[in-house]
Write an enzyme that holds these catalytic residues in place. Structure first.
Site, PDB file in Angstrom:
ATOM      1  N   GLY A  81       0.819  -1.210   0.000  1.00 57.62           N
ATOM      2  CA  GLY A  81       0.000   0.000   0.000  1.00 57.62           C
ATOM      3  C   GLY A  81       0.847   1.250   0.000  1.00 57.62           C
ATOM      4  N   ASN A  82       0.201   2.378   0.239  1.00 57.26           N
ATOM      5  CA  ASN A  82       0.919   3.655   0.321  1.00 57.26           C
ATOM      6  C   ASN A  82       0.224   4.537   1.347  1.00 57.26           C
ATOM      7  OD1 ASN A  82      -1.050   5.536  -1.128  1.00 57.26           O
ATOM      8  ND2 ASN A  82      -0.782   3.902  -2.642  1.00 57.26           N
ATOM      9  N   ARG A  83       0.790   5.695   1.625  1.00 53.85           N
ATOM     10  CA  ARG A  83       0.322   6.514   2.748  1.00 53.85           C
ATOM     11  C   ARG A  83      -0.821   7.457   2.407  1.00 53.85           C
ATOM     12  NH1 ARG A  83       5.395   9.397   5.094  1.00 53.85           N
ATOM     13  NH2 ARG A  83       3.903  10.119   6.669  1.00 53.85           N
ATOM     14  N   SER A  84      -1.330   7.428   1.172  1.00 50.57           N
ATOM     15  CA  SER A  84      -2.414   8.352   0.819  1.00 50.57           C
ATOM     16  C   SER A  84      -3.669   8.071   1.656  1.00 50.57           C
ATOM     17  CB  SER A  84      -2.745   8.195  -0.668  1.00 50.57           C
ATOM     18  OG  SER A  84      -3.882   8.970  -0.976  1.00 50.57           O
TER      19      SER A  84
END
Ligand code: CTP
Ligand code: CA
Length: 231
Positions: A33-36
């Protein structure tokens, strides 16, 4: 409490906004995933509804405290692949497309049907990733006359000049009408309520430099959209 009455200058326009971070599965319980958080995209969707637009939000994973406005139609999309399919389905009817989602550049080549066990990869694990298709590039090549397409870019940069240069290069490479760039890093750009955006057009000209709350920058993006949509 100050209520700013916004002009209904997007009346009759159909806007599709993507927001949030995609998650690419590794196995039934794990993902890349990513931090958005989706906060900026959700703010743009709400701001567009405030200004009279008919808004569809294609939502990847949103932060727990990030809730779309009830006036906005929400389509859930977990992975980059799902987000691409959802965008392709709704884009043809949109006057304006805002790709604020943080789309994973790669997905796991062979998703495991069972939970990976350490004993199968003792000492270390190598995951093979393959490149996902560029969703916004596909939307740009399918763009019809009068449609305005906005991309976002979150960049790790040394200074404002580098952010602007990266924004210009990416806007040209993507062929979008507008690109909104912001600086990110370990300690900036995420888990924050405010934002600072540099918005450039297809020619690389600065259309706006906006900072403030994510509602403020949302309205700045929509102002820029109106400016180029009317050209
Ligand atoms: N984007 C997309 N499809 C992808 C990757 C990104 O549509 N597979 C969109 C994002 O939603 C964003 C824009 O493209 O609006 C720019 O994303 P970014 O990650 O900055 O650009 P990339 O082309 O992926 O380049 P890189 O990550 O190498 O900087
Ligand atoms: Ca990327």
């Amino acid at each position: 409490l100050a209520l700013v009455e916004r002009p209904r200058d997007l009346d009759g326009l159909s806007i599709v906004v993507s927001a949030g971070g995609t998650r690419e599965p590794i196995d039934p319980v794990r993902f890349l995933g990513n931090r958005s958080s989706g906060r900026q995209g959700v703010a743009i969707a709400r701001a567009a509804a405030d200004r009279g637009a008919c808004v569809t939000l294609v939502a990847a994973h949103l932060g727990a405290d990030v809730r779309p406005d009830p006036r906005v139609e929400v389509i859930a999309a977990g992975t980059a692949d799902e987000l691409g399919q959802a965008m392709d389905a709704v884009a043809p009817d949109a006057d304006v497309i805002v790709m604020a989602a943080a789309v994973a550049d790669y997905s796991v080549a062979a998703v495991s049907e069972h939970k990976l066990r350490k004993q199968d990869s003792p000492g270390g694990l190598v995951l093979e990733l393959r490149e996902n298709r560029d969703i916004v590039a596909g939307l740009v090549s399918a763009r019809r006359v009068g449609q305005t397409i906005v991309a976002f870019a979150a960049e790790t940069v040394a200074d404002d000049a580098e952010l602007l240069e990266r924004a210009r290069v990416k806007a040209a490479r993507k062929g979008v009408d507008l690109l909104a760039a912001n600086a990110v890093g370990w300690t900036r750009g995420f888990e924050t309520t405010g934002n600072a955006l540099t918005i450039v057009d297809a020619a690389g000209e600065i259309v706006a430099i906006a900072s403030g709350s994510k509602d403020d920058t949302a309205h700045a993006v929509l102002d820029a959209v109106l400016a180029v949509h009317r050209r």
